[in-house]
Design a protein around this motif. Sequence first.
Motif, mmCIF file in Angstrom:
data_model
loop_
_atom_site.group_PDB
_atom_site.id
_atom_site.type_symbol
_atom_site.label_atom_id
_atom_site.label_comp_id
_atom_site.label_asym_id
_atom_site.label_seq_id
_atom_site.Cartn_x
_atom_site.Cartn_y
_atom_site.Cartn_z
ATOM 1 N N GLU A 149 20.601 49.798 6.137
ATOM 2 C CA GLU A 149 21.044 48.368 6.774
ATOM 3 C C GLU A 149 20.141 47.177 6.399
ATOM 4 O OE1 GLU A 149 20.814 49.061 11.216
ATOM 5 O OE2 GLU A 149 22.677 50.044 11.079
ATOM 6 N N GLU A 304 27.617 55.978 10.903
ATOM 7 C CA GLU A 304 26.672 56.176 12.032
ATOM 8 C C GLU A 304 27.584 55.999 13.230
ATOM 9 O OE1 GLU A 304 22.876 54.334 12.419
ATOM 10 O OE2 GLU A 304 22.295 54.580 10.343
ATOM 11 N N TRP A 312 19.234 50.745 22.593
ATOM 12 C CA TRP A 312 18.744 49.331 22.246
ATOM 13 C C TRP A 312 19.350 48.062 23.079
ATOM 14 C CZ3 TRP A 312 23.285 47.742 20.313
ATOM 15 C CH2 TRP A 312 24.081 48.696 19.755
ATOM 16 N N GLU A 352 12.930 55.788 19.221
ATOM 17 C CA GLU A 352 14.412 56.104 19.505
ATOM 18 C C GLU A 352 14.662 57.700 20.125
ATOM 19 O OE1 GLU A 352 15.841 55.462 15.414
ATOM 20 O OE2 GLU A 352 16.603 53.592 15.910
ATOM 21 N N HIS A 355 17.608 57.823 22.157
ATOM 22 C CA HIS A 355 18.974 57.243 21.641
ATOM 23 C C HIS A 355 19.577 58.706 21.764
ATOM 24 C CE1 HIS A 355 21.939 56.200 18.705
ATOM 25 N NE2 HIS A 355 21.565 55.006 18.892
HETATM 26 C C1 GLA Z 1 20.830 51.791 13.144
HETATM 27 C C2 GLA Z 1 19.894 52.677 12.223
HETATM 28 C C3 GLA Z 1 19.621 53.780 12.640
HETATM 29 C C4 GLA Z 1 19.264 53.961 13.999
HETATM 30 C C5 GLA Z 1 20.379 53.393 15.041
HETATM 31 C C6 GLA Z 1 20.375 53.331 16.436
HETATM 32 O O1 GLA Z 1 22.411 51.805 13.003
HETATM 33 O O2 GLA Z 1 20.544 52.619 10.883
HETATM 34 O O3 GLA Z 1 18.609 54.289 11.833
HETATM 35 O O4 GLA Z 1 17.952 53.020 14.327
HETATM 36 O O5 GLA Z 1 20.502 52.015 14.491
HETATM 37 O O6 GLA Z 1 21.453 53.018 17.007
#
Ligand code: GLA
Length: 691
Positions: A149, A304, A312, A352, A355
């Motif tokens: 990202e 993803e 988050w 996380e 998550h």
């Molecule tokens: C992003 C990141 C992941 C993780 C997700 C959580 O997309 O690429 O590493 O942190 O968010 O939703």
Amino acid sequence: MEQRKILYGGDYNPEQWLDEPEILKQDVQYMKEAGINTVTMGMFSWAALEPVEGEYHLDWLADWIDTLYGNGICTILGTPSGARPKWLADRYPEVLRVEGDRTRRLFGGRHNHCYTSPVYREKVRKINMLLAERFAAHPGVILWHISNEYGGDCHCPLCQKAFREWLAKQYGTVEELNKRWWTAFWSHTYRSFDEIESPSPIGETECHGLNLAWKRFVTEQTADFLEAEIRALRDAGAKQPTTANLMYDFALLDYDRIARSIDIVSWDSYPLWHKKEDIDTALDNGMQHDYMRSLKKQPFLMMESSPSMTNWTKVSKVKRPGALTAAGIQALAHGSESVLYFQIRQSRGSSEKFHGAVIDHSCRNDGRVFREVSELGKELEGLAEITGSEVSADAAVIYDTENRWALEDARGPRNENLHYHESALKSYKALRHRGLNVDVIHASASLEGYRLVVAPMLYLFHNGFAQKLREFVEQGGSFVLTYWSGIVDWDDRCFLGGTPHGVMDVFGMRRTETDALYETERNLLCPAKGSFMKGSYECRYLCDLITLEGGRALMTYGSEFYKDTPAVTENCFGKGRAYYVGADAEQAFYDELYGYLSRQAQLKPVVRGTVPEGVEVSGRNSDDTTYVFVQNFRNRPADLRGMGLEGEILYGRSRETLEAYESLVLRVSHKQKNLPADRKNVSSEPASGCL
Ligand code: GLA
Ligand code: ZN
């Protein structure tokens, strides 16, 4: 030849569990049970790969890649540049990012490195090369995932220098830069490139030309960094394709540029399901899938998504039964070749840990989420034949990052709540509701092959855009341009001589003023005499005042001093038609407008009949087959009988009804009638070697 498959799996972080071999052994077992065939590893592993400078530990990763491959699971291998080890930050502070206020960050977090730092680039190159040397020939490594990202900017001295060099290349002389940035305003004239500083809260924020140039530079510098990462892999012999995971509606980088550096676009899809009507969430997410697909006009990867909740947002809901499956099938419907999750195993600690994950802290394989993941895994095997098929559209919505930068920076009739995203979404939704595939393209993209193009709020016209629009309409296309468009040039300087600049004759009208409405204010769009538009609709936020110059009014304003003046116009130009929508109308307006335009422009929907409320329809084509995806995103059943569905059921249950979150995939042979058989760019060739 190896059987093609939909990539199924997601992020996996064995480096967090290296001292728990039993856990890892169980994971492999569970992955197989769940039908997982792909993992993404290595992205956050730098400290485990190089715990001390120059001391490399790649064996654990090699063991994992081998073990997984031995169990039929391929690896998408990440380069670790997204988060760095402590030694690197301590020894070479220049790798740490400097904020706009010129403070250097401490070690911590991720995505906070300088893209210019020669040291950072060298360290990344070294580790990338070692990874490539080791895994270039591994049959289990199918794709390189470059960093994670990408985003954000760095204002350090190294970046300032690179910015100045970039400006010198772009503008040639500082006089030219001064002219184009209009720096005589407030006496901000520069005497040399060396004097220029990036925008800063403690310095310059109001020079729009500078702001825009800085954003372009940041994109360019990020792309340059990304390309350097890829070069390291290639120099070490890696042949596998590359991707970088992009983000939802991300405004800090121009993805149009970033996409040119990679082989395959991928993105991370985290819609907030169950917050509003899920069909609205699905359409918004669908627009983003289409945006990602349109970047390269080829299948993409959903890199993803969450198997259940995220963690988050202020409130993170678990996915309702069926929503995981619906979201996975939706990605495929829009052109994805994968359904991948973040994350396969939930971490035990840090930010996380709550998550959603395929395997949660219970470490069991009989939970609701695990079961749904496994069921979808099985179903996807039956859908493998859709890989390589493409989505082709004869309608496109322009959604342009550079335009957005300028639009949102301008001090104009509204300095907040311009609703650029929503305004694009309204046209997109209306077209999708007609059962049309829709591309979502940048303003610099070619318009060839489209019959209808919509440009909402295209405030900035790129060089050559007006000419492209003109030719498109001349040659028979239908074009819809909305309010506050064609106002500034590439440097954010206002056009002189009237707007929408360069195309007033194409639209047969001229914008004379733009009125802004307070949040609670409304105006009305009323059908003009003889117009094909029949309804009256509320409009808000911005209202362009329009003088006709050859075109005709389709709608007029219902109130204010500009009551009865044109608000929506039509003009025949060459072989095509040009429509100008002068105000931000409610959704129903667009539904009516595109109902007419899709017939008039002879757009070919994926299905012949009517798409029921709450249902999304998409089509993917290969040489001889169209795959029709029908999905119900409402929490009550949908009646499909009016849709005129044909073809064999490849996935799903019935052509007549869909339960909440249920999906149907039909295989329709091109010999049958209801096919958009004459679509262009359809190829049976796989879009990339890895898929
Ligand atoms: C992003 C990141 C992941 C993780 C997700 C959580 O997309 O690429 O590493 O942190 O968010 O939703
Ligand atoms: Zn920097």
